[in-house]
Design an enzyme around this catalytic site. Structure first.
Site, PDB file in Angstrom:
ATOM      1  CB  SER A 249      -0.956  -0.049   1.202  1.00  8.52           C
ATOM      2  OG  SER A 249      -1.947   0.933   1.116  1.00  8.52           O
ATOM      3  CG  ASP A 419      -7.259  -3.098  -3.562  1.00  3.98           C
ATOM      4  OD1 ASP A 419      -7.989  -2.113  -3.314  1.00  3.98           O
ATOM      5  OD2 ASP A 419      -6.030  -3.086  -3.347  1.00  3.98           O
ATOM      6  CG  HIS A 451      -5.583  -2.228  -0.048  1.00  6.29           C
ATOM      7  ND1 HIS A 451      -4.764  -2.181  -1.155  1.00  6.29           N
ATOM      8  CD2 HIS A 451      -5.016  -1.397   0.871  1.00  6.29           C
ATOM      9  CE1 HIS A 451      -3.766  -1.350  -0.929  1.00  6.29           C
ATOM     10  NE2 HIS A 451      -3.881  -0.861   0.284  1.00  6.29           N
TER      11      HIS A 451
END
Length: 483
Positions: A249, A419, A451
């Site tokens: 991320s 996602d 995610h």
């Protein structure tokens, strides 16, 4: 954009291999050869869960530098000892995925009476700021949490800092003890022979901060980059091998900018491979919405002004905004004529400054235009081998449509692919590197994985472990090209 576009579907995912012109992948004849039905036994024996994959082409921010103990530990090890021939793995977490501590100094002024007693005690030493702040147990401490978690942009200094009287650090630098939510992945790597603090390292950071382009100060972010560089150097010296960097991320964005900040020979000496999990190098639509709606960190009873302060004060907040390079003219926020406008107003990544003004966050325009946009005007290839593992096929907010109450109302949401948090267009942004001569790139798409699913969904965790194993020995990228 289709989830498995231009990919070969595997048992539970899909994989695409890209290799720039004049670069190639050599499949090893020993440690890792994937075959129909799953990984080779050399990989399979380390995994805790069954496989059905088919063949894949596939301190404070510390006040005192945290690397001294880590470096001493690593350098004290005999070359290759206890490493078992493994390349060191360095984990870079995403936003909110590592612990933060805080300490209050005499100059701290409590924002509410309920904070005064706690402040007196907290001046005695470090205490948990995230995720175990007292506000998680006592609602009266919410103003204290918001004050201590927020940052201040000093326009005169052109840099971000903590609130007055607040010191912070990311504890346990170098150790996976600092991480939140990575437990399953860490256990599987340890089962493969990795050892925390030796061949398995973590690089936590104060995720409220980011870095800035040349010519703009970023004291905390620059310190983190220095710490990360020392960690990679120490691991190279102790094992004799370059590291595999695994980032998730927001950690992907920091890792990417870190690589670009280092000379190419340095990158190739210290970084064998980068594995991006859910990278968002083009921002994402929900990040834009958060600046208008605020963030409550899962704590109930937080007022709107407090949520806005938490969402807007942090340097990293502006890094979430969709970039013009990736999102172009896609409509991201629409305010209908019913909200007092003569006509509906549409905001795209190309008029983000107008959006910031419209939501009452005009003070962010200068740092956005001078400190953020220049860093994301282009996405040059890092010129080290990259594997991108992404989730797809999950409904993800793409456009927010606001009615008569404008940005203070609840919007209707138009969904697209992604996602759940990151839009597919951003997840796929790095695929342009496939056309760059000498850049090795592999993309693995996992349908239905959200995610955070890389750390909780069985086959997703196993896929990440597979990719780390491949990067460490099963696949050798040819670096004999010239650029």
């Amino acid at each position: 954009m289709s989830c498995c576009r231009s990919s070969r579907t595997t048992g539970q995912g899909c994989s695409t291999s890209f290799h720039g012109e004049n670069s190639r992948v050599l499949i090893g004849t020993g440690a890792l050869v994937t075959v129909a039905g799953g990984p080779a036994p050399a990989v399979q024996k380390y995994l805790q869960t069954p496989r059905s994959h088919q063949e894949r082409g596939r301190r404070p921010m510390a006040l005192v530098p945290p690397l001294l103990a880590v470096a001493a530990l690593l350098l004290a090890l005999p070359l290759g000892s206890r490493a078992g021939g493994l390349h060191p793995v360095v984990l870079v977490p995403g936003y909110g995925s590592n612990h933060l501590d805080a300490m209050l100094t005499e100059s701290y002024e409590p924002p509410a009476p309920a904070c005064a007693a706690a402040a007196a005690a907290d001046r005695l030493g470090w205490f948990p700021l995230w995720p175990d702040h007292p506000a998680t147990r006592d609602a009266n401490q919410l103003p204290c949490f918001a004050d201590q978690m927020s940052l201040v942009y000093d326009a005169g200094a052109d840099d971000y800092r903590n609130a007055d009287g607040v010191a912070t650090r990311a504890p346990h630098f170098g150790s996976t003890r600092s991480l939140i939510g990575w437990d399953r992945l860490v256990r599987q790597l340890e089962d493969m022979g990795y050892r925390d603090g030796e061949t398995l390292l973590a690089a936590p950071y104060d995720f409220r901060y980011a870095v800035a382009p040349p010519g703009h100060p970023s004291t905390v972010g620059a310190r983190y980059f220095s710490d990360l560089a020392r960690l990679l150097r120490s691991s190279r010296l102790s094992t004799g091998r370059p590291a595999i960097v695994v980032a998730h991320s927001f950690g992907c964005a920091l890792t990417y900018q870190f690589l670009l900040s280092r000379p190419l020979p340095w990158r190739r000496r210290h970084v064998r491979h980068v594995v991006f999990l859910g990278s968002a190098l083009g921002g994402f639509a929900p990040g834009m919405h958060a600046l208008g709606a605020g963030m409550d960190y899962g704590l109930p009873g937080m007022s709107r002004p407090t949520m806005l302060r938490l969402a807007r004060s942090q340097q990293s907040a502006l890094w979430r905004l969709p970039t013009p390079l990736v999102f172009g003219d896609m409509p991201l926020a629409v305010v209908s004529a019913a909200a007092g406008n003569a006509t509906a107003t549409t905001y795209t990544a190309r008029n983000m400054s107008g959006f910031l003004e419209a939501i009452g966050f005009g003070e962010a325009v200068r740092p956005y235009e001078t400190r953020v946009l220049p860093m994301w005007e282009a996405l040059p290839a890092p010129m080290v081998p990259v594997t991108s593992v992404v989730g797809c096929g999950v409904r993800t907010p793409e456009t927010y449509v606001f009615g008569k109450d404008g940005f203070e109302g609840e919007p209707e949401v138009v969904y697209g692919d992604g996602d759940g948090d990151i839009n597919t267009v951003s997840l796929a942004a790095i695929e342009g590197w496939a056309e760059v001569e000498g850049q090795a790139l592999e993309v693995v798409r996992l349908p239905g994985v959200r995610h955070s699913g890389f750390f909780s969904v069985d086959f997703a965790v196993d896929t990440v472990v597979d990719e780390i194993y491949k990067a460490g020995g099963g696949v050798e990228f040819d670096r004999g090209f010239s650029i």
